[in-house]
Design a protein around this motif. Sequence first.
Motif, PDB file in Angstrom:
ATOM      1  N   ARG A 285     -63.571  21.346  -9.103  1.00 33.98           N
ATOM      2  CA  ARG A 285     -63.524  22.626  -8.388  1.00 33.98           C
ATOM      3  C   ARG A 285     -64.924  23.065  -7.943  1.00 33.98           C
ATOM      4  O   ARG A 285     -65.084  23.653  -6.856  1.00 33.98           O
ATOM      5  CB  ARG A 285     -62.880  23.688  -9.271  1.00 33.98           C
ATOM      6  N   GLU A 293     -59.347  19.466  -1.530  1.00 30.45           N
ATOM      7  CA  GLU A 293     -58.329  18.931  -2.422  1.00 30.45           C
ATOM      8  C   GLU A 293     -58.799  17.668  -3.140  1.00 30.45           C
ATOM      9  O   GLU A 293     -59.733  16.985  -2.720  1.00 30.45           O
ATOM     10  CB  GLU A 293     -57.035  18.645  -1.677  1.00 30.45           C
ATOM     11  N   ILE A 308     -55.273  18.457 -14.685  1.00 32.10           N
ATOM     12  CA  ILE A 308     -55.361  18.901 -13.295  1.00 32.10           C
ATOM     13  C   ILE A 308     -54.838  20.328 -13.164  1.00 32.10           C
ATOM     14  O   ILE A 308     -55.458  21.182 -12.520  1.00 32.10           O
ATOM     15  CB  ILE A 308     -54.575  17.937 -12.382  1.00 32.10           C
ATOM     16  N   HIS A 311     -57.425  22.874 -14.635  1.00 34.49           N
ATOM     17  CA  HIS A 311     -58.721  23.082 -14.002  1.00 34.49           C
ATOM     18  C   HIS A 311     -58.662  23.261 -12.486  1.00 34.49           C
ATOM     19  O   HIS A 311     -59.598  23.804 -11.901  1.00 34.49           O
ATOM     20  CB  HIS A 311     -59.651  21.909 -14.329  1.00 34.49           C
ATOM     21  N   LEU A 312     -57.583  22.811 -11.850  1.00 39.62           N
ATOM     22  CA  LEU A 312     -57.525  22.853 -10.393  1.00 39.62           C
ATOM     23  C   LEU A 312     -56.333  23.617  -9.841  1.00 39.62           C
ATOM     24  O   LEU A 312     -56.330  23.991  -8.671  1.00 39.62           O
ATOM     25  CB  LEU A 312     -57.504  21.424  -9.834  1.00 39.62           C
ATOM     26  N   ILE A 331     -57.455  23.363  -3.695  1.00 38.78           N
ATOM     27  CA  ILE A 331     -58.149  24.575  -4.118  1.00 38.78           C
ATOM     28  C   ILE A 331     -57.748  25.719  -3.204  1.00 38.78           C
ATOM     29  O   ILE A 331     -57.805  25.622  -1.972  1.00 38.78           O
ATOM     30  CB  ILE A 331     -59.679  24.371  -4.049  1.00 38.78           C
TER      31      ILE A 331
END
Length: 333
Positions: A285, A293, A308, A311-312, A331
């Motif tokens: 990120r 992405e 994933i 955190h994303l 994102i």
Amino acid sequence: MDPRSEVLLRQAGLFTGDLLLAGLPADDLLAELPRAWGWSWHAGEHQHLLARFGERCSFDVQAPPAAFDSAVLFLPKSRELTDYLLQALASRLAGKPLYLVGEKRAGIERAARQLAAFGKPRKLDSARHCQLWRVDVLDAPDTPVLNDLARHFTLELSDGPLQVTSLPGVFSHGRLDLGSALLLEHLDGLPAGPLLDFGCGAGVIGAALKRRYPASPVILLDVDAFALASSRLTLAANRLEAQSIAADSIHAAPVGLAAIVSNPPFHQGVHTDYQASETLLRHAREHLATNGELRLVANSFLRYPPLIERHLGHCQTLASGQGFSLYRAAIRQ
């Protein structure tokens, strides 16, 4: 101290002259052997050694040019890479000793047989689940030309054939692995802007990205000097240009990326290691632009989707097959 280094230090009296340590770990060995120089092709280990020992350690696919009285090769995983490194060292050691050290479970006894091409191998020590072998080089071989050892193959992609060059020691040497094959089928629709191939290997994904998105800058990142050299050969074979970065983590990548595309490694030598992949997922990120992405392919048994998601954000499975899954996360503001 790495156990292989401990075995060497048990025989420190052998290493009183100028010594080259090839593939050495990032520990205190250079401090214990003041006439030793290091040659590394692992970017992370080299950075640790560079910070402590400065110019006493080089990062390259070729041995440093300085003369040395003996050399130690720390056994790499690949047999082909071992062949190249042993020949490269032996070519500089006519009438001098060449040593090989490695873990038993890494196949040191098998690898020691490769020393027979240069003389009669002798086992000097066995401790810490490691062995140390020596050969006195009788007839130095010709210096190997690394590019002559490359394997070349062609991938028939939807936008035309892609020429690939891989050097000894590079992941999936001389062939396309199943994970990368799945990823190549799903490179459409990436956002415009800089694209990062994380863990580029021979440069298959990076070259495919640059050809498909010619207006987007492409960056190839890998920890291994032989992988980066391979990726540059692959790019050149296809008349493409991209930036390359030698690093062991996502922290070395630029910020503001439109996408990170990766078939990340999870093996380091004989050890299973997820650190680079997990660090990527934790910090991707920070390097992605808004609406950027991540597309990541991995063995389906690896529990990457929860990381994933954590955190994303939302993790979408784009495709699965032959034991691999391709994940996507974007994102959002």
